[in-house]
Write an enzyme that holds these catalytic residues in place. Structure first.
Site, PDB file in Angstrom:
ATOM      1  N   CYS A 197       0.591   0.160   0.962  1.00  0.00           N
ATOM      2  CA  CYS A 197       1.227  -1.084   1.384  1.00  0.00           C
ATOM      3  C   CYS A 197       2.666  -0.838   1.814  1.00  0.00           C
ATOM      4  CB  CYS A 197       1.177  -2.099   0.240  1.00  0.00           C
ATOM      5  SG  CYS A 197       1.813  -1.476  -1.313  1.00  0.00           S
ATOM      6  N   GLY A 198       3.197  -1.800   2.583  1.00  0.00           N
ATOM      7  CA  GLY A 198       4.563  -1.647   3.088  1.00  0.00           C
ATOM      8  C   GLY A 198       4.680  -0.404   3.938  1.00  0.00           C
TER       9      GLY A 198
END
Length: 265
Positions: free
Chosen positions: A87-88
């Site tokens: 994620c990110g």
């Protein structure tokens, strides 16, 4: 536990001496620490004083950084981009070959496993954004005196960049620090830690095979699954002593990967 909100993330472009490096998904906390940590981890700067100015424009979703020295964008962007996992999503310009050229980490610090478990528990209890949303990653440094500092972000690698940036700006000696993270220790995470010089990395989850091999090569202690009285010590540099009476899993790296698991009480 009642959650009060959702984790946030925003596209933020990073500009260096007027040149856009990339657009990142970031949580809007401690962005200045992220700037210093990311630029150091990726080799744009060698120390905090290399940065002349940082201008964060949250309304425009942009961060403008001015260096004291010239930035050769043509030379830098000739490097191949690698997109980080998880994620990110982020970008790294280091390959595994580049990272193997890092200096071997040196430190005489030694820790009991029970101490790491205690600090991991303290880290979890003080991760305010995670407690608020249930959907954030965190990174934490433990100083020689036991003090901890936490940085959080939607992306695990962003959180690590933020805590590296904090340590860099404060001038903290890496050989006296422990890095704890909530995220999986992948090769790009290990490379960030190695670039700064952390001798011990602990995570509440696993380390990848490539990260463990690299940790052995660079003399870094990696401990995974730090939960309660659990742990997996992936490397054997001797910095972490098992003082827990309950059985702990020890895994040692070999040239071809992970060796057979041994049980040690």
């Amino acid at each position: 536990m009642n959650r009060k909100g959702c984790p946030d993330e925003y596209p933020i472009s990073l500009h260096l001496n007027g040149c856009e490096i990339a657009v990142f998904q970031l949580t809007k906390y401690d962005l200045k620490d992220w700037v210093y940590g990311y630029l150091f981890s990726e080799g744009f700067i060698q120390e905090a004083n290399d940065i002349k100015a940082v201008n964060i424009d949250e309304n425009m979703g942009a961060i403008h950084v001015t260096l004291h020295s010239h930035f050769d964008e043509d030379q830098f962007f000739s490097k191949k981009k690698h997109y980080t996992a998880g994620c990110g999503r982020g970008v790294t310009f280091f390959s595994m070959t580049d990272v193997k050229g890092f200096a071997e980490v040196s430190s005489g610090q030694k820790y009991d496993l029970s101490y790491l478990l205690k600090k991991r528990s303290e880290f979890a209890g003080k991760s305010s954004l995670y407690l608020e949303t249930g959907g954030m990653h965190g990174a934490c440094i433990v100083e020689e005196n036991g003090a901890i500092t936490i940085r959080e972000d939607i992306g695990r690698h962003n959180a690590v960049d933020k805590i590296i940036g904090y340590a860099l700006r404060k001038g903290l000696p890496p050989e006296q620090l422990i890095l704890l993270t909530t995220g999986r220790v992948s090769y790009e995470m290990l490379s960030k830690a190695a670039k700064f010089g952390f001798p011990v990395i602990g995570s509440r989850t696993a380390a990848t095979k490539q990260a463990v091999q690299l940790a052995k090569f660079l003399n870094i202690e990696v401990i995974g699954y730090l939960r309660g009285k659990m742990a997996v010590i992936y490397t054997s540099s001797g910095r972490v002593k098992n003082d827990i009476t309950q059985e702990i899993d020890f895994e040692r790296t070999v040239e071809g990967g992970i060796n057979k698991q041994e049980k040690t009480s």
